[in-house]
Enzyme design. Structure first.
Site, PDB file in Angstrom:
ATOM      1  N   SER A 170       0.837  -1.195   0.000  1.00 33.51           N
ATOM      2  CA  SER A 170       0.000   0.000   0.000  1.00 33.51           C
ATOM      3  C   SER A 170       0.884   1.263   0.000  1.00 33.51           C
ATOM      4  O   SER A 170       1.684   1.445  -0.905  1.00 33.51           O
ATOM      5  CB  SER A 170      -0.957  -0.032   1.195  1.00 33.51           C
ATOM      6  OG  SER A 170      -1.961   0.960   1.075  1.00 33.51           O
ATOM      7  N   ASP A 271      -9.380  -4.368  -5.574  1.00 34.29           N
ATOM      8  CA  ASP A 271      -8.713  -3.161  -5.088  1.00 34.29           C
ATOM      9  C   ASP A 271      -9.101  -1.991  -5.989  1.00 34.29           C
ATOM     10  O   ASP A 271      -8.819  -2.013  -7.190  1.00 34.29           O
ATOM     11  CB  ASP A 271      -7.195  -3.364  -5.101  1.00 34.29           C
ATOM     12  CG  ASP A 271      -6.443  -2.205  -4.469  1.00 34.29           C
ATOM     13  OD1 ASP A 271      -7.072  -1.168  -4.152  1.00 34.29           O
ATOM     14  OD2 ASP A 271      -5.222  -2.335  -4.286  1.00 34.29           O
ATOM     15  N   HIS A 301      -7.717  -5.070  -1.216  1.00 35.17           N
ATOM     16  CA  HIS A 301      -6.553  -4.254  -0.854  1.00 35.17           C
ATOM     17  C   HIS A 301      -5.996  -4.735   0.483  1.00 35.17           C
ATOM     18  O   HIS A 301      -6.746  -5.027   1.418  1.00 35.17           O
ATOM     19  CB  HIS A 301      -6.944  -2.777  -0.750  1.00 35.17           C
ATOM     20  CG  HIS A 301      -5.764  -1.865  -0.619  1.00 35.17           C
ATOM     21  ND1 HIS A 301      -4.971  -1.520  -1.691  1.00 35.17           N
ATOM     22  CD2 HIS A 301      -5.232  -1.228   0.452  1.00 35.17           C
ATOM     23  CE1 HIS A 301      -4.012  -0.722  -1.286  1.00 35.17           C
ATOM     24  NE2 HIS A 301      -4.141  -0.526   0.015  1.00 35.17           N
TER      25      HIS A 301
END
Length: 980
Positions: A170, A271, A301
């Protein structure tokens, strides 16, 4: 892709909680409730003492800005093995988490253990208190810090700073890119950044792209939250086209002239950021940089995948830690793990009361139920030794039934013969094999240590062999001359040792003909690779098995005790036990004990350090052997010959090819080939031989052997032998190429085939062989061939293939290909003729190929089918070793004659190559070697071992009938029992 992914309840709970927490803590004025978020961010302390082969410590870089990192060091890696260094940046949208957050600490432990690698997990400054570029500066400063000379003393000696990776998930994936850009412009003293792992990197831009709109309600990440995070992170007044956000956008940094490292970009199908991540990948390619995109369609995600493949060859593969399991199995494993933590005391005792409360019991079937009846029979009341007798009731009395004496698992400390799971499993065995099953209730540790369990098991064998009172309760059709000892986990260990005791005893009625070792509980002082890889599994972590062994073994013993490490330094010698039975070993791909189970089946060949040979080692690690004349010949391993008797110099050398091929103990050339001529340079290995003398002294030869028409395996007055059994001949006109490749005389060879001339000797000698479509290669002296290009087998997506298999196919190949995503479809051939081979024998007399075209236009579908099978491309792959009937006195093994042939449509040999590579990437039958002592023990004494591996199976999978591997295993056991 739209909709919602199918997530385990724990993942859904975590994601929902984190989403709610972020929404509560982020304020409309751009500030963040750091106090509340820190209260709920669970922290993990460093591992100051080694645990499961790992240690970690926290190292401060700059206390004034709270810049530090956690260093994870794998401890059980040989000093000569170099391990990479990974600088890892945690995720959290630049506003959450830290290097000691439990979720990221757990993940970095996994990385360090499983790759293995030294991990530097960076604690960088967070927004909104510290805006961009604070985080990027912190990351780069850590790189410069670990490049310093004094930091090297904190690293293990085998840490390779020249093989450094920057990685993150991320926001950490974004950081990995930004720090790599800075590193590419800097001259380091010791460090070299060679790769980036960008795991679902947090990227964006002013534009609203398709995936953000389509997945507006996706878990954890939505437009409202990401907009807030970017606003909190970026410099005041900046928008989302800032190069820190939109790294491939209009304001991006040009990296085309930078020495930028190879990049792996991981993308998830659920995501919302995936389109930005794909743009980043495409931008890297346009900039002329090496990049690989890996997509997981069902992932969300920050659902860090367990199946990443390396984006570059320098990066080790990270295997999965758990397969996809039904919720019932996951619940059982979690509950069992919790029970063990509660009940296994540090003083070595067990809370037996709690264990017994949790161990659900099943009563015997006093009346027949679904064709089965069971009863409990006492052997010795004083030691609570008894067994449950499971008897099939709906079979004619004329049907002879094998007898299976079964020992339950439980690490020698848990379970009993009436435990619900084991009672149900033994009922399945009795019904589905069918067989009479004797499930033994033996004494448990730590109250009763070794050898109590083995004594109990052996006493049950003696009881059923000699107790006349028991005979009345035993079914009349039970065949004690076909008695098997079996068990799972600790019971598999018990089965081996009871079989050793039985092989030394003279029974009146019982004859132990086989062992069923289902994921047997073995071990040793050494930590195997699979133990390190699966060290934290809920069912069988390393610390739990250590506790079990300590509770079971005699006081003061270690795990190299021969009851634990049955092939270890103190193991018992069974080479003289002629009555030791055939053994079947079941192995699971997610079982931490799998390496020990495989060692039980086979030992790895070790090249001896022969005296009198002048050896040097090249930079590539390949040994070079100095031969007569002072020339160096590159080989992977070498075995000196005993010398051909017709050659007075006696300095023939049998070369052993690279480890991907087969190696055997060195033999004189004459032991493999019957030569019609006294000169070894004539008619070598049968067939037409081309002897290459270039670049070699005149007395040294390198044979390149091709096939030629012959009668079966008879060659010009001589015959070619199977190197694994020199009393047996290698059949087929291309027997010479197969035998020479198997013996290691050549790294590969070519042959010719009409029907079976390549495939049969390949199966006999245990080598991989490819036979292309008829017409691709010209026959006889016609060197013409069709201009058919060969597709790259690496480009074949095997997950899009459907492969049919017959009921007698090698199920290991079926299981492995299915685990790799191939759709495996069972089918059967119902020929009207007695023998398909009869068609071949008939047509061979009038030239098979003369009829081939005819059959393609014929209406006789059976002959068309046979013609297609003969003409289609096929690859033969070796599947296992097996013992032979009446083994010769020579110490040699052979491959199974029943190998697997994989067929494809005409001119599609790239498909069979792709399938064979997929199989051989999991199973190592084609590359495993055996040392002479193991060959002697297994072959000369007739110790036959069959190993069946289920790549997606966890430990104790067999007690769950809902798992497909459980049903497949029952079928394998049935086949094994029927064949003995």
């Amino acid at each position: 892709m739209s909709g919602s992914p199918d997530l385990p309840w724990k993942v859904r709970l975590f994601v929902s909680s984190l989403s709610f927490l972020v929404d509560v803590c982020r304020r409309s004025n751009g500030t963040f409730n750091r106090t509340l978020i820190n209260l709920l961010d669970v922290k993990a302390s460093p591992l100051k003492k080694p645990l499961n082969g790992l240690q970690s410590s926290d190292i401060v870089v700059d206390d004034s800005r709270n810049l530090w990192f956690r260093l994870y060091t794998p401890l059980q890696i040989p000093t000569h093995s170099r391990v990479p260094v990974i600088v890892y940046f945690h995720g959290g949208g630049f506003v959450l988490m830290s290097a000691d957050s439990k979720t990221h600490d757990d993940f970095c432990k996994r990385l360090s253990r499983e790759l293995p690698a030294v991990i530097v997990s960076v604690n960088y400054r967070l927004a909104p208190e510290n805006r961009c570029p604070s985080a990027f500066e912190d990351g780069f400063d850590v790189l410069k810090f670990i490049d310093s000379a004094w930091f090297k003393d904190l690293l293990p000696v085998n840490a390779d700073l020249k093989k450094c990776f920057v990685a993150g998930d991320s926001a950490g994936g974004n950081m990995a890119h930004q720090v790599a850009v800075k590193a590419a412009k800097h001259e380091f003293d010791q460090l070299d950044v060679v790769g980036i792992m960008a795991l679902q990197p947090f990227l964006g831009g002013k534009e609203r792209i398709e995936s953000e709109i389509r997945l507006v309600g996706a878990p954890l990440i939505n437009l409202d939250r990401t907009d807030w995070m970017w606003k909190a992170f970026l410099p005041e007044g900046s928008d989302r086209d800032h190069p820190a956000v939109n790294v491939s956008g209009p304001n991006s940094v040009d990296i085309s002239d930078l020495k930028f490292p190879a990049t792996m970009v991981v993308v998830a199908g659920f995501d919302p950021l995936q389109d930005w991540q794909k743009r980043y990948y495409q931008w890297l390619k346009k900039q002329g940089k090496e990049a690989k995109l890996i997509e997981y369609p069902d992932a969300i995600h920050v659902q860090i995948s367990e199946r990443w493949e390396p984006a570059f060859s320098a990066f080790p593969k990270m295997p999965r830690t758990l397969p996809d399991l039904p919720w019932t199995v996951r619940l059982f494993n979690a509950a069992f793990g919790f029970l063990m933590k509660v009940c296994c005391r540090s003083d070595g005792t067990l809370n037996r009361t709690v264990v017994n409360l949790a161990d659900l019991k099943a009563s015997p079937l006093n009346k027949p139920v679904k064709g089965l009846q069971s009863s409990d029979i006492i052997v010795d009341h004083t030691r609570n030794l008894w067994f449950r007798l499971h008897t099939p009731t709906q079979l004619p009395s004329t049907v002879s039934l094998p007898v299976i004496v079964y020992f339950h698992g439980g690490g020698f400390i848990l379970m009993s013969a009436d435990s619900k799971y084991y009672d149900a499993f033994c009922q399945r065995l009795a019904r589905e094999l069918p067989a009479v099953v004797i499930s033994v209730n033996y004494r448990l540790a730590p109250e009763h240590r070794y050898p109590s369990q083995y004594d109990d098991g052996f006493d049950v064998l003696k009881f059923i062999d000699g107790d006349d009172g028991f005979k009345d309760r035993f079914p009349a059709n039970a065949d004690l001359r076909r008695c098997f000892v079996g068990g799972d986990s600790a019971g598999g260990n018990l089965a081996h040792h009871v079989a050793v005791m039985a092989a030394k005893h003279d029974f009146k009625k019982v004859d132990v003909v086989g062992i069923l070792g289902i994921q047997p509980f073995f071990g040793g002082e050494e930590r195997s690779e699979s133990e390190n890889r699966f060290a934290a599994t809920s069912l069988l972590p390393v610390d739990r098995t250590d506790w079990m062994w300590k509770a079971f073994l005699p006081e003061g013993s270690n795990r190299n005790h021969p009851v634990v490490n049955v092939f270890g330094p103190d193991s018992a010698d069974i080479s003289g036990l002629k009555r030791f039975p055939t053994t079947m070993v079941i192995v699971g791909g997610f079982d931490p004990l799998q390496d020990w189970q495989k060692r039980y089946c086979e030992c790895v060949f070790v090249t001896p350090d022969w005296a009198g040979q002048d050896r040097t080692q090249s930079q590539s690690g390949v040994w070079k052997v100095k031969m007569g004349g002072g020339q160096l010949c590159p080989v992977d391993h070498f075995i000196p010959n005993e010398g051909d008797k017709s050659d007075p110099s006696g300095d023939w050398v049998t070369f052993v090819p690279p480890s991907s091929l087969r190696s055997i103990s060195g033999r004189p050339l004459r032991s493999i080939v019957d030569l019609a001529s006294p000169s070894p340079s004539k008619h070598l290995a049968g067939g037409r031989s081309l002897i290459l003398e270039a670049n070699y002294p005149s007395k040294h030869f390198w044979p390149l052997v091709s096939g030629s028409l012959a009668y079966d395996d008879i060659w010009f007055g001589g015959r070619t032998r199977n190197p694994w059994n020199i009393e047996e001949f290698s059949t087929g006109s291309s027997a010479g190429p197969a035998a020479c490749t198997s013996a290691g005389m050549v790294p590969f060879a070519i042959g010719s085939e009409t029907v079976g001339s390549m495939t049969l000797p390949a199966a006999r000698c245990g080598v991989t062989a490819l036979r292309p479509t008829f017409g691709i290669v010209g026959r006889a002296d016609d060197l013409s061939s069709k201009d058919i290009s060969l597709d790259d087998p690496f480009s074949i997506d095997i997950t899009k293939l459907s492969v049919g298999y017959l009921d007698d196919a090698d199920m290991e190949v079926v299981h492995v290909l299915a685990s790799k995503g191939v759709k495996m479809v069972p089918f059967e051939l119902k020929y009207a003729v007695d023998s398909v081979q009869g068609i071949v024998n008939f047509t061979m007399d009038v030239d098979m190929l003369a009829h081939f075209d005819e059959w393609q236009r014929a209406t006789d579908w059976e002959r068309v089918c046979m013609g297609n099978l003969v003409g289609l491309p096929v690859i033969v792959v070796p599947t296992a070793f097996t013992n032979i009937s009446n083994p010769p006195s020579t110490d040699c093994l052979r491959r199974t004659t029943v190998t697997t042939g994989i067929y494809a449509p005409p001119y599609q040999k790239s498909i069979v190559l792709a399938l064979a590579m997929a199989y051989q990437s999991v199973i190592d039958h084609h590359s495993t070697s055996y040392n002479s002592s193991t060959i002697k023990e297994m072959c000369k004494q007739g110790k036959e071992v069959h190993m069946v591996e289920y790549p997606n199976a966890v430990h104790a999978f067999y007690i769950f009938p809902e798992l497909k591997e459980s049903s497949l295993m029952i079928k394998e056991i049935r086949d094994f029992v029927e064949s003995n």
